[in-house]
Design a protein around this motif. Sequence first.
Motif, PDB file in Angstrom:
ATOM      1  N   TYR A  58       0.847  -1.182   0.000  1.00 21.90           N
ATOM      2  CA  TYR A  58       0.000   0.000   0.000  1.00 21.90           C
ATOM      3  C   TYR A  58       0.890   1.242   0.000  1.00 21.90           C
ATOM      4  O   TYR A  58       1.795   1.369   0.823  1.00 21.90           O
ATOM      5  N   ILE A  59       0.636   2.153  -0.926  1.00 21.00           N
ATOM      6  CA  ILE A  59       1.440   3.355  -1.073  1.00 21.00           C
ATOM      7  C   ILE A  59       0.634   4.542  -0.543  1.00 21.00           C
ATOM      8  O   ILE A  59      -0.508   4.759  -0.971  1.00 21.00           O
ATOM      9  N   GLU A  60       1.212   5.289   0.371  1.00 24.21           N
ATOM     10  CA  GLU A  60       0.538   6.461   0.932  1.00 24.21           C
ATOM     11  C   GLU A  60       1.106   7.710   0.265  1.00 24.21           C
ATOM     12  O   GLU A  60       2.273   8.039   0.458  1.00 24.21           O
ATOM     13  N   VAL A  61       0.277   8.386  -0.530  1.00 32.18           N
ATOM     14  CA  VAL A  61       0.743   9.562  -1.257  1.00 32.18           C
ATOM     15  C   VAL A  61       0.120  10.826  -0.675  1.00 32.18           C
ATOM     16  O   VAL A  61      -0.949  10.779  -0.056  1.00 32.18           O
ATOM     17  N   GLN A  62       0.786  11.950  -0.884  1.00 32.31           N
ATOM     18  CA  GLN A  62       0.350  13.246  -0.358  1.00 32.31           C
ATOM     19  C   GLN A  62       0.298  14.253  -1.505  1.00 32.31           C
ATOM     20  O   GLN A  62       1.263  14.990  -1.738  1.00 32.31           O
ATOM     21  N   PRO A  63      -0.812  14.305  -2.234  1.00 35.52           N
ATOM     22  CA  PRO A  63      -0.881  15.162  -3.420  1.00 35.52           C
ATOM     23  C   PRO A  63      -0.656  16.639  -3.141  1.00 35.52           C
ATOM     24  O   PRO A  63      -0.182  17.373  -4.013  1.00 35.52           O
ATOM     25  N   SER A  64      -0.977  17.110  -1.927  1.00 35.22           N
ATOM     26  CA  SER A  64      -0.815  18.545  -1.664  1.00 35.22           C
ATOM     27  C   SER A  64       0.647  18.968  -1.731  1.00 35.22           C
ATOM     28  O   SER A  64       0.941  20.143  -1.979  1.00 35.22           O
ATOM     29  N   PHE A  65       1.587  18.035  -1.510  1.00 37.13           N
ATOM     30  CA  PHE A  65       3.000  18.383  -1.631  1.00 37.13           C
ATOM     31  C   PHE A  65       3.343  18.833  -3.054  1.00 37.13           C
ATOM     32  O   PHE A  65       4.190  19.704  -3.261  1.00 37.13           O
ATOM     33  N   LEU A  66       2.697  18.190  -4.011  1.00 33.80           N
ATOM     34  CA  LEU A  66       2.998  18.465  -5.410  1.00 33.80           C
ATOM     35  C   LEU A  66       2.772  19.938  -5.740  1.00 33.80           C
ATOM     36  O   LEU A  66       3.500  20.525  -6.554  1.00 33.80           O
ATOM     37  N   MET A  67       1.787  20.567  -5.105  1.00 33.14           N
ATOM     38  CA  MET A  67       1.448  21.950  -5.429  1.00 33.14           C
ATOM     39  C   MET A  67       2.607  22.902  -5.140  1.00 33.14           C
ATOM     40  O   MET A  67       2.768  23.922  -5.812  1.00 33.14           O
ATOM     41  N   ASP A  68       3.407  22.581  -4.133  1.00 29.95           N
ATOM     42  CA  ASP A  68       4.524  23.447  -3.755  1.00 29.95           C
ATOM     43  C   ASP A  68       5.841  23.037  -4.385  1.00 29.95           C
ATOM     44  O   ASP A  68       6.784  23.837  -4.423  1.00 29.95           O
ATOM     45  N   GLU A  69       5.923  21.786  -4.884  1.00 29.50           N
ATOM     46  CA  GLU A  69       7.216  21.248  -5.283  1.00 29.50           C
ATOM     47  C   GLU A  69       7.358  20.934  -6.768  1.00 29.50           C
ATOM     48  O   GLU A  69       8.471  20.640  -7.227  1.00 29.50           O
ATOM     49  N   TYR A  70       6.271  20.988  -7.529  1.00 30.51           N
ATOM     50  CA  TYR A  70       6.345  20.500  -8.908  1.00 30.51           C
ATOM     51  C   TYR A  70       7.434  21.204  -9.717  1.00 30.51           C
ATOM     52  O   TYR A  70       8.093  20.591 -10.565  1.00 30.51           O
ATOM     53  N   ASP A  71       7.655  22.493  -9.461  1.00 27.79           N
ATOM     54  CA  ASP A  71       8.630  23.231 -10.256  1.00 27.79           C
ATOM     55  C   ASP A  71      10.066  23.003  -9.799  1.00 27.79           C
ATOM     56  O   ASP A  71      11.003  23.543 -10.406  1.00 27.79           O
ATOM     57  N   GLU A  72      10.252  22.201  -8.745  1.00 26.95           N
ATOM     58  CA  GLU A  72      11.595  21.878  -8.277  1.00 26.95           C
ATOM     59  C   GLU A  72      11.999  20.437  -8.577  1.00 26.95           C
ATOM     60  O   GLU A  72      13.170  20.073  -8.430  1.00 26.95           O
ATOM     61  N   LYS A  73      11.038  19.623  -8.979  1.00 29.17           N
ATOM     62  CA  LYS A  73      11.299  18.195  -9.163  1.00 29.17           C
ATOM     63  C   LYS A  73      12.428  17.944 -10.157  1.00 29.17           C
ATOM     64  O   LYS A  73      13.341  17.152  -9.903  1.00 29.17           O
ATOM     65  N   ALA A  74      12.353  18.582 -11.326  1.00 29.88           N
ATOM     66  CA  ALA A  74      13.367  18.341 -12.345  1.00 29.88           C
ATOM     67  C   ALA A  74      14.739  18.810 -11.883  1.00 29.88           C
ATOM     68  O   ALA A  74      15.757  18.197 -12.232  1.00 29.88           O
ATOM     69  N   ASP A  75      14.787  19.883 -11.085  1.00 28.40           N
ATOM     70  CA  ASP A  75      16.068  20.338 -10.539  1.00 28.40           C
ATOM     71  C   ASP A  75      16.674  19.283  -9.633  1.00 28.40           C
ATOM     72  O   ASP A  75      17.892  19.083  -9.621  1.00 28.40           O
ATOM     73  N   TRP A  76      15.823  18.610  -8.879  1.00 36.54           N
ATOM     74  CA  TRP A  76      16.308  17.600  -7.935  1.00 36.54           C
ATOM     75  C   TRP A  76      16.720  16.305  -8.654  1.00 36.54           C
ATOM     76  O   TRP A  76      17.803  15.789  -8.409  1.00 36.54           O
ATOM     77  N   VAL A  77      15.813  15.778  -9.479  1.00 43.20           N
ATOM     78  CA  VAL A  77      16.026  14.425 -10.018  1.00 43.20           C
ATOM     79  C   VAL A  77      16.399  14.394 -11.493  1.00 43.20           C
ATOM     80  O   VAL A  77      16.750  13.334 -12.012  1.00 43.20           O
ATOM     81  N   GLY A  78      16.306  15.527 -12.182  1.00 43.54           N
ATOM     82  CA  GLY A  78      16.607  15.551 -13.608  1.00 43.54           C
ATOM     83  C   GLY A  78      15.358  15.361 -14.458  1.00 43.54           C
ATOM     84  O   GLY A  78      14.360  14.781 -14.011  1.00 43.54           O
ATOM     85  N   GLU A  79      15.396  15.866 -15.686  1.00 48.33           N
ATOM     86  CA  GLU A  79      14.228  15.829 -16.574  1.00 48.33           C
ATOM     87  C   GLU A  79      13.790  14.401 -16.897  1.00 48.33           C
ATOM     88  O   GLU A  79      12.605  14.120 -17.030  1.00 48.33           O
ATOM     89  N   GLU A  80      14.743  13.479 -17.004  1.00 45.86           N
ATOM     90  CA  GLU A  80      14.407  12.109 -17.406  1.00 45.86           C
ATOM     91  C   GLU A  80      13.592  11.387 -16.342  1.00 45.86           C
ATOM     92  O   GLU A  80      12.670  10.624 -16.655  1.00 45.86           O
TER      93      GLU A  80
END
Length: 538
Positions: free
Chosen positions: A386-408
Amino acid sequence: MIIDNVRLYRPNKDDDPEQVHHILVENGTISEIRKGRSPEQGDHVYDADQRTIMTSVTDSHLHLLRYGLMKVELDLRGVHSWEELKREVRDYYPYMEEHDWIIGRGLEDDDFTDMDHPLTAKDLEEIHLHKPMFFMHRDGHECVVNETVLNKLKEEEDFLEMVPDQFIEKDEYGEWNGRFKDTAVHYIKRHFRARPKDEAKEAIEAAIPYLLRNGITSVHTDDLNFIKEYSLLMESYQELEKEGKLPVDVFLHYYIFQKEDLEHFLDEFEVRSGDGSEKVKVGAIKIFLDGTQRLHTAAMRMPYHDKPDTAGDLIYSQQELNEIVRLASENGMQVAMHALGDRATEQAIAALEQSEVDVEKLKHRIIHAQTLGPDLLDRMRELKPYIEVQPSFLMDEYDEKADWVGEELAPYCDAFGSLETNKIPYTLSSDAPIGDLNPFVSVFAAVNRTDLNHQPEGGWVPSEKLTVDQSFEGFTYTPRLLEFQEKSKGRLEEGYQADFILIDSHPLQVDPKELHNIRVEEVWVKGNRVYSPEGVVS
């Protein structure tokens, strides 16, 4: 009791949103759902005035005691400068007990307008109050303490043995600077600032109205860091239950640092996951496998794109984790593992793939799993954790994801749609007070994959969007599977406990961009109203 004149919203049913129904409730259970208005009249018939009725919400991952403490301690989420923080502390100081700590939660000092560096112990000495000070970052993964606490920690042999050096921040001279991460933060909370039972009860009571206001009647909470002893934690909740002050179901996780902590629990307590009183039950063994991407402590399989000298850190070796998970499973304890990076998620999957671990029966969980990959999805499709996800985090972090993990790798972050496609069970949750407690905000984020200003246009990685029904299923029925109560709770159907909410709009008739504006107007538990616009109903 008859709940009359309601429109049904059931994510697992194809109901006509315009059709009114009446619902018969007997002994706290739904006995029948009928189309049309009730022919009966009297005090036992409640006219819902064509409002929408749905199952109440279960939040499968939050920190309720911490949330409540923020209502009775310093809440720093609105503080934007060092001068403002000092003023808040000095205003708070006269109300403290003589030997108490100065505690602040929700700190975001990286955004302070009048400092060019994060706060350190040396900075906190400017406050001149000569009391222990502890300020925790909003995401709960980082803190800063003053010199008084720093000196206490340096004398703690257990701290030095249990906390990896990478979680202790240092200055340019190699000296501790008063800032700590992840495991170190958890240690400080539990060993130095654990609350007595009366304070814990006060904080829990302070939090309950916020749960009900958001339609939440069941929570899975990790509170142990704030009270130290699990027996005191259980007593705090069960005393509130006996006093008639706990209108919600509570599942209490047991956070461990090492295998010895688990062995202590198994020796000390006879109860196992799902055991307890009517409203207060044992949850899962909680264990952190890594940190957070913001601090570059989440364990990744490839180095961080914006910090290529690190790939984060695993807290345990695979052998250590395997032993913990195997021991817990063999003794009837569900396991909930914080695994944010793909390397940590891979480690969690490997531990659950052991032949001695019964994932299907105990419904073991992986919390967050924010970064995945095709191979991990393939393994999880077979394993069904069972995976517990927190969608509200995405609202604040989506524009940083690629910086952290890369575009791929970015398209595999917050991959809610891929979990659904691969039939991997998942729940939506808040992680409050880190995330937004309001479940309709989380549903908005899962459906739109934007912030509340509707950016980015069209949603970030729109292929990973969930439908409205899928999102609500992850907030109502699926969490009840984790509680082993799926045959009695979590559905608006005959034979299920009458736990429901009345809301001001039907979710399928609302513009998806307005889902976060749905409001809870009433909350009912076992056929009794416990919340109305006037507040909590005693």
